[in-house]
Design a protein around this motif. Structure first.
Motif, PDB file in Angstrom:
ATOM      1  N   ASP A 136      16.123 -73.513  49.452  1.00 18.28           N
ATOM      2  CA  ASP A 136      17.009 -74.331  48.817  1.00 18.28           C
ATOM      3  C   ASP A 136      16.495 -74.414  47.445  1.00 18.28           C
ATOM      4  N   ALA A 137      15.212 -73.863  46.993  1.00 17.31           N
ATOM      5  CA  ALA A 137      14.671 -73.832  45.717  1.00 17.31           C
ATOM      6  C   ALA A 137      15.665 -72.689  44.710  1.00 17.31           C
ATOM      7  N   GLU A 138      15.947 -73.030  43.480  1.00 18.05           N
ATOM      8  CA  GLU A 138      16.341 -71.989  42.608  1.00 18.05           C
ATOM      9  C   GLU A 138      15.550 -70.802  42.418  1.00 18.05           C
ATOM     10  N   TYR A 139      16.070 -69.724  42.486  1.00 24.83           N
ATOM     11  CA  TYR A 139      14.993 -68.369  42.668  1.00 24.83           C
ATOM     12  C   TYR A 139      14.333 -68.261  41.535  1.00 24.83           C
ATOM     13  N   CYS A 140      14.815 -68.431  40.102  1.00 27.48           N
ATOM     14  CA  CYS A 140      14.124 -68.154  39.041  1.00 27.48           C
ATOM     15  C   CYS A 140      12.861 -69.091  38.713  1.00 27.48           C
ATOM     16  N   GLY A 141      13.334 -70.227  39.005  1.00 26.95           N
ATOM     17  CA  GLY A 141      12.445 -71.639  38.899  1.00 26.95           C
ATOM     18  C   GLY A 141      11.227 -71.494  39.890  1.00 26.95           C
ATOM     19  N   ALA A 142      11.278 -70.927  41.190  1.00 23.20           N
ATOM     20  CA  ALA A 142      10.340 -70.796  42.179  1.00 23.20           C
ATOM     21  C   ALA A 142       9.369 -69.585  41.475  1.00 23.20           C
ATOM     22  N   VAL A 143      10.018 -68.454  40.958  1.00 20.66           N
ATOM     23  CA  VAL A 143       9.248 -67.296  40.612  1.00 20.66           C
ATOM     24  C   VAL A 143       8.299 -67.946  39.374  1.00 20.66           C
ATOM     25  N   ALA A 187      10.625 -61.939  26.675  1.00 17.60           N
ATOM     26  CA  ALA A 187      11.502 -62.823  26.108  1.00 17.60           C
ATOM     27  C   ALA A 187      13.044 -62.343  26.511  1.00 17.60           C
ATOM     28  N   ALA A 188      13.145 -61.056  26.699  1.00 16.18           N
ATOM     29  CA  ALA A 188      14.562 -60.749  26.909  1.00 16.18           C
ATOM     30  C   ALA A 188      14.683 -60.209  28.055  1.00 16.18           C
ATOM     31  N   ALA A 189      14.150 -60.952  29.169  1.00 17.26           N
ATOM     32  CA  ALA A 189      14.316 -60.827  30.543  1.00 17.26           C
ATOM     33  C   ALA A 189      15.601 -60.853  30.937  1.00 17.26           C
ATOM     34  N   GLU A 190      16.053 -59.839  31.779  1.00 19.07           N
ATOM     35  CA  GLU A 190      17.378 -59.770  32.331  1.00 19.07           C
ATOM     36  C   GLU A 190      17.518 -60.830  33.411  1.00 19.07           C
ATOM     37  N   PRO A 191      18.979 -61.137  33.603  1.00 20.67           N
ATOM     38  CA  PRO A 191      19.546 -62.252  34.433  1.00 20.67           C
ATOM     39  C   PRO A 191      19.154 -61.595  35.977  1.00 20.67           C
ATOM     40  N   LEU A 192      18.699 -62.472  36.758  1.00 20.33           N
ATOM     41  CA  LEU A 192      18.172 -61.971  38.081  1.00 20.33           C
ATOM     42  C   LEU A 192      19.410 -62.764  39.190  1.00 20.33           C
ATOM     43  N   VAL A 193      18.997 -63.145  39.931  1.00 17.12           N
ATOM     44  CA  VAL A 193      19.978 -63.792  41.175  1.00 17.12           C
ATOM     45  C   VAL A 193      20.837 -64.883  40.717  1.00 17.12           C
ATOM     46  N   ARG A 194      22.008 -64.808  40.794  1.00 17.01           N
ATOM     47  CA  ARG A 194      22.969 -65.556  40.391  1.00 17.01           C
ATOM     48  C   ARG A 194      23.091 -65.794  39.060  1.00 17.01           C
ATOM     49  N   GLY A 329      26.093 -51.161  53.660  1.00 16.53           N
ATOM     50  CA  GLY A 329      24.279 -51.329  53.083  1.00 16.53           C
ATOM     51  C   GLY A 329      23.860 -52.234  52.195  1.00 16.53           C
ATOM     52  N   VAL A 330      24.904 -52.176  51.053  1.00 12.55           N
ATOM     53  CA  VAL A 330      24.364 -53.167  49.945  1.00 12.55           C
ATOM     54  C   VAL A 330      24.525 -54.570  50.630  1.00 12.55           C
ATOM     55  N   LEU A 331      25.637 -54.751  51.181  1.00  8.54           N
ATOM     56  CA  LEU A 331      25.913 -56.171  51.624  1.00  8.54           C
ATOM     57  C   LEU A 331      24.939 -56.539  52.685  1.00  8.54           C
ATOM     58  N   ALA A 332      24.325 -55.617  53.466  1.00  8.43           N
ATOM     59  CA  ALA A 332      23.127 -55.812  54.146  1.00  8.43           C
ATOM     60  C   ALA A 332      21.907 -56.574  53.557  1.00  8.43           C
ATOM     61  N   GLY A 333      21.963 -55.709  52.256  1.00 11.87           N
ATOM     62  CA  GLY A 333      20.616 -56.377  51.671  1.00 11.87           C
ATOM     63  C   GLY A 333      20.718 -57.897  50.859  1.00 11.87           C
ATOM     64  N   TRP A 334      22.200 -58.274  50.697  1.00 13.58           N
ATOM     65  CA  TRP A 334      22.382 -59.445  50.389  1.00 13.58           C
ATOM     66  C   TRP A 334      21.995 -60.509  51.476  1.00 13.58           C
ATOM     67  N   LEU A 335      22.572 -59.915  52.730  1.00 15.80           N
ATOM     68  CA  LEU A 335      22.443 -60.893  54.034  1.00 15.80           C
ATOM     69  C   LEU A 335      21.029 -61.237  54.345  1.00 15.80           C
ATOM     70  N   VAL A 336      19.882 -59.977  54.014  1.00 15.74           N
ATOM     71  CA  VAL A 336      18.574 -60.096  54.244  1.00 15.74           C
ATOM     72  C   VAL A 336      18.110 -61.330  53.304  1.00 15.74           C
ATOM     73  N   TRP A 337      18.324 -61.132  52.230  1.00  8.33           N
ATOM     74  CA  TRP A 337      17.854 -62.172  51.217  1.00  8.33           C
ATOM     75  C   TRP A 337      18.223 -63.440  51.358  1.00  8.33           C
ATOM     76  N   ALA A 338      19.621 -63.740  51.946  1.00 10.92           N
ATOM     77  CA  ALA A 338      20.380 -65.007  52.066  1.00 10.92           C
ATOM     78  C   ALA A 338      19.559 -65.628  53.266  1.00 10.92           C
ATOM     79  N   LEU A 339      19.543 -64.914  54.505  1.00 18.15           N
ATOM     80  CA  LEU A 339      19.086 -65.300  55.807  1.00 18.15           C
ATOM     81  C   LEU A 339      17.609 -65.549  56.048  1.00 18.15           C
ATOM     82  N   VAL A 340      17.045 -64.573  55.465  1.00 22.27           N
ATOM     83  CA  VAL A 340      15.586 -64.829  55.634  1.00 22.27           C
ATOM     84  C   VAL A 340      14.790 -65.344  54.282  1.00 22.27           C
ATOM     85  N   GLY A 341      15.669 -65.704  53.433  1.00 20.28           N
ATOM     86  CA  GLY A 341      15.024 -66.566  52.105  1.00 20.28           C
ATOM     87  C   GLY A 341      14.159 -65.513  51.418  1.00 20.28           C
ATOM     88  N   TRP A 342      14.678 -64.413  51.167  1.00 22.25           N
ATOM     89  CA  TRP A 342      14.035 -63.183  50.460  1.00 22.25           C
ATOM     90  C   TRP A 342      12.555 -62.784  50.807  1.00 22.25           C
TER      91      TRP A 342
END
Length: 343
Positions: A136-143, A187-194, A329-342
């Motif tokens: 449940d940690a915010e992705y970019c904050g955790a990185v 400094a110009a890092a692109e947006p990531l998850v959400r 296949g693309v949806l499968a990737g999001w399922l992997v990230w959502a369910l196994v926490g990246w």
């Protein structure tokens, strides 16, 4: 195609995704419940259980491994197999016969420095990079936390143990944090998850401490994998980008460490290669790196310490797969990230 004839196709696609969902739930990592001790002594190679915490003020090791774990993994996560393999490759925990130093890095992985003798046995311990990357940690904050904590722990060990050689390894979200620790976050890092962004920070300098103490850095299933890099261990993945590939200054910063880098990305991994074969993205390819490549990675670390040439692997052998057709296949990737926490 008539609406009636299209119905079986829709049902089949839905059933495929449902089966994948059930599979991923079974493969998901257990939740992280508490922080672990920072320093851990590697167990003997024959022992497969968890390592005991290293005592405060423990003596320095010849080789020190820092681990950035995947999202929601307990310490040390799937990389426990990797550290045991590295210890075995380096000859166990007996004291080193004599001090040793890493030879100067070559300018190209294809033009390595000549091999030289390595002491028969090297002491080797490991340390978990401690940061909050629970599900449940915010992705970019955790990185960002993993990037900064890892750099602090790396610098502290390097200062305390100036003769030690450092080996860094990151998996999944941990590979993202490790890559940012090495190469920096522009400094110009692109947006990531959400749409989140990681705060900017300059990368380490490979010619100055502690960057010049890094003997090897290993990335597994990196969400920021960039296609076409010379340090990719699996040739079949070199044509595929990760979900948020490094570009521009981010990639240039990381590539300053190219002679010490090695990256494993399966071409059907839906996290590091979601643009891979559209008919066959496999969740297990993201989860199984250390079952398949721990020994190979450990041998590369050993050869890196010797100054020997890295060997490039060919495509991974075929095995039973979970296939997802077309755009699913693309949806499968999001399922992997959502369910196994990246992870």
């Amino acid at each position: 195609m008539s609406p009636r004839s299209a119905t079986p196709v829709v049902l089949l696609s839905s059933l495929t995704l449902l089966l994948l969902l059930l599979l991923l739930l079974l493969l998901a990592s257990p939740p992280v419940t508490a922080h672990a001790s920072h320093h851990r002594l590697l167990p003997p190679a024959a022992v497969s259980g968890p390592a005991a915490p290293q005592a405060a003020g423990a003596s320095c090791a010849d080789v020190h491994v820092l681990l950035w774990r995947g999202n929601n993994e307990a310490y040390p996560g799937r990389q426990g197999k990797l550290v045991r393999a590295i210890q075995a490759a380096l000859g166990g925990e007996a004291p080193a016969a004599a001090p040793f130093a890493l030879p100067p890095a070559s300018s190209s992985p294809s033009q390595p420095a000549p091999p030289r003798p390595l002491p028969r046995n090297l002491t080797c311990d490991y340390e978990d990079v401690v940061f909050d990357n629970a599900r449940d940690a915010e992705y970019c904050g955790a990185v960002e936390a993993g990037r900064d904590a890892g750099r602090a722990q790396l610098a502290a060990y390097a200062a305390r143990c100036p003769a030690a050689r450092l080996v860094l390894a990151g998996y999944s979200q941990g590979a993202h944090a490790l890559g940012d620790a090495l190469g920096g976050t522009p400094a110009a890092a692109e947006p990531l998850v959400r749409g989140c962004r990681v705060s900017p920070r300059a990368g380490l300098d490979p010619a100055a401490a502690p960057g010049n103490r890094i003997a090897a850095a290993l990335l597994f299933g990196d969400v920021r994998h960039a296609a076409g890099q010379p340090y990719d261990a699996l040739a079949a993945a070199r044509a595929h980008d990760g979900a948020f590939p490094r570009r521009g200054a981010a990639l240039a910063g990381l590539n300053r460490f190219a002679p010490a880098l090695r990256a494993w990305c399966e071409p059907a991994d839906p996290v590091c290669a979601p643009g891979g074969p559209p008919h066959a993205l496999r969740a297990q390819d993201h989860l199984g790196y250390f079952d398949r490549y721990a020994d190979e990675a450990a041998a590369w670390v050993r050869d890196r310490l010797r100054g020997a040439a890295p060997a490039t692997s060919g495509p991974a052998p075929e095995r039973p797969r979970v296939a997802v057709a077309g755009s699913a296949g693309v949806l499968a990737g999001w399922l992997v990230w959502a369910l196994v926490g990246w992870a």
